[in-house]
Design an enzyme around this catalytic site. Structure first.
Site, short mmCIF file in Angstrom:
data_model
loop_
_atom_site.label_atom_id
_atom_site.label_comp_id
_atom_site.label_asym_id
_atom_site.label_seq_id
_atom_site.Cartn_x
_atom_site.Cartn_y
_atom_site.Cartn_z
N TYR A 255 0.81 -1.21 0.00
CA TYR A 255 0.00 0.00 0.00
C TYR A 255 0.84 1.26 0.00
O TYR A 255 0.38 2.32 -0.43
CB TYR A 255 -1.00 -0.03 1.16
CG TYR A 255 -2.28 -0.72 0.74
CD1 TYR A 255 -3.23 -0.03 -0.01
CD2 TYR A 255 -2.51 -2.05 1.02
CE1 TYR A 255 -4.38 -0.66 -0.45
CE2 TYR A 255 -3.66 -2.69 0.58
CZ TYR A 255 -4.60 -1.98 -0.15
OH TYR A 255 -5.74 -2.61 -0.60
N HIS A 415 -6.14 -2.92 6.68
CA HIS A 415 -5.41 -3.84 5.81
C HIS A 415 -4.37 -4.65 6.57
O HIS A 415 -3.62 -5.43 5.97
CB HIS A 415 -4.74 -3.06 4.67
CG HIS A 415 -5.70 -2.56 3.65
ND1 HIS A 415 -6.53 -3.40 2.94
CD2 HIS A 415 -5.99 -1.29 3.22
CE1 HIS A 415 -7.28 -2.67 2.12
NE2 HIS A 415 -6.97 -1.41 2.27
N ASP A 435 4.95 -15.51 3.05
CA ASP A 435 3.71 -15.01 3.64
C ASP A 435 2.62 -15.15 2.59
O ASP A 435 2.88 -14.97 1.39
CB ASP A 435 3.85 -13.54 4.03
CG ASP A 435 2.60 -13.03 4.75
OD1 ASP A 435 2.57 -13.11 5.98
OD2 ASP A 435 1.68 -12.55 4.07
N ARG A 440 -7.14 -12.20 -2.85
CA ARG A 440 -7.82 -11.28 -3.76
C ARG A 440 -7.26 -11.48 -5.16
O ARG A 440 -6.07 -11.74 -5.33
CB ARG A 440 -7.59 -9.82 -3.33
CG ARG A 440 -8.33 -8.79 -4.17
CD ARG A 440 -7.97 -7.37 -3.75
NE ARG A 440 -8.85 -6.40 -4.36
CZ ARG A 440 -8.70 -5.08 -4.27
NH1 ARG A 440 -7.69 -4.58 -3.58
NH2 ARG A 440 -9.55 -4.26 -4.86
#
Length: 736
Positions: A255, A415, A435, A440
Site C-alpha cells: 500500500y 489492511h 507469507d 484477492r
C-alpha cells in the site's frame, strides 16, 4: 502520534497570515506539467531513449483511441467492462492532454473535450453505483477511491486543455462534473476525505488538484488541511501520521506503493504552485525517505514483501514507483543510485522529472552505481515508537541474496494482519518461507468482482496463515480489529554491523493476554556452510498452560523428515473449525520428543528446517483449501510444530539451512543432505538464550542472545548451563 499543530502554526507553515490569500495562479497548465516543462520536453524529443519510449507509448495509446468511437458507458460492474472502460478513458484523456501541451496538435485537445462532453451528460444522472459494496461508494466506480483516481487523471487533462475551451464549456464541465464530484468527495464521503489512510490521501489529492485548476482556494485549503480546514486532516496530516521518521508506511510496502502516487503527485502540484511551502523538504524530506523504505522492502525482481493485505504481483516497476523514483531524483538531491532503479524499471514518467532521469541515464559514462538494498531496521509509527520491521540481507546480488524479515509493526489499519512477530524468508531469488499475502484477484470480475475475497478475513488475515506463534488455536487479539489497531509489538534490538552475524529481536505482550513472546532472528555465515543460515528463537512465557502452534509455511517439494508420519492419503479433514484452521487440510501428522529435521527442495537448492529437541512436539503437515467452495485459496503447504506446555511456557528454536544444488539439465546433484546435524537449546532464561549448532566439518556455533528488557550494546551477561558458563557483552554474540 505527533502533537496536533495549531491553526496559527499551520498558517505560518504555509507562509500565510490568517487573512492572506493563497493567491492561486490563473495560468494553465499548472499541475504536474507547466508550459516551461512542455517546452523543455518538446526541445528534447528524440534525444533520450527512455523518455522517447514512454512518449511513444502515450502517442500509441491516444492515436488508437482516436480511431475508435468514444464510449462513456452507464456504470454497471465492479471489475468488468464498464469499470475498465472508465479507467481507459481517464488514462487516454490524461495522455491526450499531455500530448496537446507538447505538440500543440488540436486533435488531442478535441479528444479531451469530446470525452468531457460525454461525462458532463452522464455524471449528473448518476447515483450510488449499482455494484457498490460495504466500502464508501462511488458513482462512476463501485467505490469512491476509484472516483478519486479518475479525478486525479482527468484534472490533469482538463488543466492541459483549459485554455483551448470556451468559457461556456468550462462552466458546464465544472457545473456538471468537477464541482459536484468535489462536493461528493468532501461532503457526502467526508469519512473518506477526513481519514488518515491511503483513501484519504487520494481524496485530498484529487480535490486539491481540481481546486488548483479551477482556482478554488477553499478546495485547496480543504485538501491541505481537511474539510474543516483546521489541520486535523488533509494532505499534510497524512504525511505526519502515515509514515514513520524512517519512511515506513503503516500499511506495508504494497500500500505504500499505491499511496506514494498521490503523495508525490500532489507534492509536485504544490511545489509548482506554492514553492514557498518547500513541500519536498517537509519532515526532513520524508517523501524521499518513504521511497527508500519502500524500495528496501523489495526482493527479487522488485517484488514487495507481501505483508498485510498485499498482492505478490506488485513490484517497483509499477507506474507509482516510476513516478516516485523520478521525482525523488529530480527534486530531492539527484541521487545517482536511483538511476539504476530507473533503468531497471525500463521507463520514466511523462514530465520534466522523467525527462531529467532519462537524460541522466543516457549521458552517464561508465556503469551506474547500484541502489543499496541492505540490512535495515525500519521503525513504525509517526514517532517511530510503534515497533517496526527488520530486514536481514546477505549477498552482493539482490536477485540472489538471502533475505529474512521479522515483522513487529503496528497493526496497519484495516489492511493489517494478525501476525505479530511474523517471519518471512527468501533465498536464491525464490520464496522459501513465504507469507500468504491477501486473498484477492484484483480486477478479476469472476472472483468477487475483483474485491477482497471472503477468505481474506477467514484465512489470510488469521494468525495461523503466518509464520508466527498461535496460542490455543486462536487468532491474536481474538481477531478483534478494534483491539489490534491500538497495539503494536516492540523492538528489542537490531545489529547488522557484522554481515556474517546479523541479529534482530522483538517482543510482544498484547497479542495473547497473559503470554509474553520474544522472537530473535539471526542470519549467520560460516565458511563450513554452503550458504548463510537463519537461526530463529521464539520464546513464549506464561503462568498458565497453553497449546502453542508455530507454523512454517514452505514453498517447494517435500523430500524427507526424520519422524514417522501418519499420512492421510485417502481422505482429508480440516485441522479445526475457526480462526483459519477450518481452511487447513491435515495431510499428515506425527510426534517426536527429539530434534526435527525436515528437508525440501525449492528450485535448484535444498533446504532443511532443524528444530531443537524439547517437550513432546507434534508435527502437522497442512494444505490450504479446506472449506473453500469457490477454490479461492492458493494450495499452500505448511509444517506446524505443536506443543502443549505447562506453566512457564516454551521455546521454539529452529535453524533453516540452505544447502547443495540440483541441476535437472546436467543431472548433477550435490549437497542434498544438510551439514548441520544438531541444534540444542543450552539455556533459556530471562537473562538470555544460548543455543548450539553442530555438524559436519567440525561445525560448532554457540549463539547467545539477550532476553533482558531493553537494547543495551554494552551490557554484560552471564548464564550457567550445566557445567558450562557463558559470558558475553552486548545484545548478542557468537562463538565459532
Amino acid at each position: 502520534m505527533r502533537p496536533h499543530l495549531s491553526i496559527l502554526a499551520l498558517l505560518v507553515l504555509f507562509g500565510l497570515s490568517p487573512l492572506q490569500s493563497f493567491g492561486l495562479s490563473s495560468r494553465h497548465p499548472c499541475l504536474t506539467l507547466t508550459a516551461e516543462d512542455a517546452a523543455l520536453i518538446r526541445e528534447n524529443l528524440g534525444k533520450y531513449p527512455l523518455f522517447d519510449a514512454a512518449y511513444q507509448a502515450a502517442v500509441t495509446r491516444v492515436e488508437t483511441a482516436l480511431k475508435n468511437p468514444i464510449d462513456v458507458p452507464q456504470p454497471k460492474d465492479a471489475a468488468g467492462y464498464t469499470h475498465e472502460r472508465h479507467k481507459r478513458n481517464y488514462l487516454e484523456m490524461h495522455a491526450a492532454g499531455f500530448l496537446y501541451q507538447v505538440t500543440g496538435d488540436a486533435r488531442y485537445s478535441a479528444f479531451v473535450k469530446a470525452q468531457l462532453d460525454r461525462y458532463a451528460e452522464l455524471y449528473p444522472t448518476l447515483g450510488r453505483h449499482p455494484a457498490a459494496n460495504k466500502q464508501a461508494y462511488g458513482r462512476i466506480f463501485w467505490q469512491s477511491l476509484n472516483e478519486t483516481v479518475w479525478l486525479v487523471h482527468v484534472a490533469q487533462a482538463y488543466d492541459c486543455v483549459y485554455d483551448t475551451l470556451a468559457p461556456a464549456d468550462r462552466g458546464r464541465y465544472e457545473k456538471n462534473i468537477f464541482r459536484p464530484m468535489a462536493d461528493f468527495l468532501v461532503n457526502t464521503q467526508i469519512e473518506e476525505f477526513d481519514r488518515i489512510h491511503n483513501h484519504g490521501t487520494w481524496t485530498a489529492t484529487a480535490v486539491g488538484m481540481i481546486g488548483y485548476v479551477m482556482g478554488d482556494e477553499k478546495l485547496v485549503r480543504q485538501a491541505l488541511r481537511g474539510s474543516k480546514m483546521d489541520g486535523e486532516f488533509g494532505y499534510l496530516r497524512q504525511i505526519d501520521l502515515l509514515f514513520s521518521p524512517d519512511g515506513f508506511y503503516c500499511e506495508g510496502p504494497y500500500y505504500a506503493r499505491y499511496a506514494l502516487m498521490p503523495f508525490f503527485l500532489f507534492a509536485q502540484v504544490i511545489d509548482n504552485n506554492q514553492p514557498e511551502m518547500k513541500i519536498f523538504e517537509y519532515r526532513g524530506g520524508l517523501l524521499g525517505k518513504a521511497l527508500d523504505a519502500t524500495l528496501q522492502q523489495s526482493w527479487t525482481g522488485g517484488a514487495f514483501l507481501p505483508i498485510n493485505d498485499a498482492l505478490k504481483e506488485k513490484t517497483y516497476h509499477t507506474a507509482e514507483m516510476v513516478l516516485g523514483v523520478n521525482l525523488t531524483y529530480a527534486r530531492l538531491g539527484h541521487d545517482a543510485r536511483l538511476l539504476s532503479i530507473a533503468r531497471e524499471q525500463g521507463t520514466v514518467s511523462l514530465g520534466a522529472a522523467g525527462l531529467e532521469v532519462a537524460r541522466a541515464i543516457a549521458i552517464a559514462t561508465g556503469p551506474l552505481p547500484a541502489y543499496p538494498l541492505h540490512s535495515v531496521e525500519l521503525s513504525d509509527g509517526p514517532d517511530g515508537k510503534s515497533g517496526g520491521l527488520a530486514l536481514l540481507r546477505f549477498g552482493p546480488n539482490p536477485a540472489k541474496d538471502s533475505l529474512a524479515a521479522l515483522k513487529y509493526t503496528a497493526f496497519g489499519m484495516e489492511h493489517g494482519h494478525y501476525d505479530k512477530l511474523q517471519f518471512i524468508y527468501y533465498d536464491n531469488g525464490r520464496e522459501i518461507i513465504p507469507d500468504y499475502g491477501a486473498a484477492r484477484y484484483l480486477n478479476v470480475d469472476q472472483k468477487f468482482g475483483g474485491r477482497y475475497l471472503p477468505e481474506n478475513k477467514t484465512y489470510a488475515k488469521q494468525t495461523v496463515a503466518h509464520n508466527t506463534l498461535v496460542v490455543d488455536e486462536t487468532t491474536q487479539y481474538g481477531g478483534s480489529y478494534a483491539t489490534a489497531e491500538n497495539e503494536h509489538a516492540d523492538r528489542h534490538y537490531f545489529d547488522a554491523g557484522d554481515p556474517d552475524f546479523q541479529v534482530a529481536s522483538a517482543r510482544d505482550t498484547a497479542a495473547y493476554p497473559g503470554v509474553a513472546m520474544q522472537r530473535t532472528t539471526a542470519m549467520v555465515r560460516d565458511a563450513r556452510l554452503d550458504y548463510p543460515i537463519v537461526v530463529d528463537v521464539l520464546r513464549a512465557v506464561s503462568g498458565k498452560k497453553h497449546r502453542y502452534d508455530l507454523p512454517f509455511h514452505y514453498e517447494g517439494t517435500f523430500l524427507a523428515i526424520n519422524a514417522e508420519l501418519a499420512r492421510n492419503t485417502t481422505a482429508l479433514a480440516p485441522l479445526g473449525k475457526k480462526h483459519g484452521y477450518q481452511h487447513l487440510w491435515l495431510e499428515g501428522s506425527g510426534e517426536t520428543s527429539g530434534p526435527v529435521r525436515f528437508t525440501w527442495m525449492n528450485g535448484s537448492r535444498f533446504y532443511t528446517l532443524h528444530a531443537a529437541a524439547g517437550a513432546s512436539t507434534r508435527l502437522l503437515f497442512t494444505l490450504a483449501g479446506a472449506n473453500d467452495p469457490n477454490f479461492n485459496l492458493r494450495p499452500e503447504r505448511a509444517l506446524i510444530l505443536r506443543r502443549d506446555a505447562a506453566e512457564g511456557g516454551t521455546v521454539f528454536t529452529s535453524v533453516i539451512e540452505p544447502h547443495g544444488d540440483w541441476n535437472g539439465t546436467t543431472e548433477v546433484t550435490y549437497g542434498g543432505t544438510p551439514v548441520i546435524e544438531e541444534v540444542r537449546v543450552l539455556a533459556a532464561t530471562d537473562e538470555g538464550t544460548v543455543i548450539r549448532v553442530t555438524g559436519k566439518n567440525k561445525l560448532a556455533l554457540t549463539l547467545m542472545f539477550s532476553n533482558r528488557t531493553g537494547d543495551d550494546a554494552q551490557a554484560a551477561h552471564t548464564l550457567v548451563a550445566g557445567e558450562e558458563t557463558f559470558t558475553w557483552k552486548g545484545n548478542a554474540a557468537i562463538r565459532r
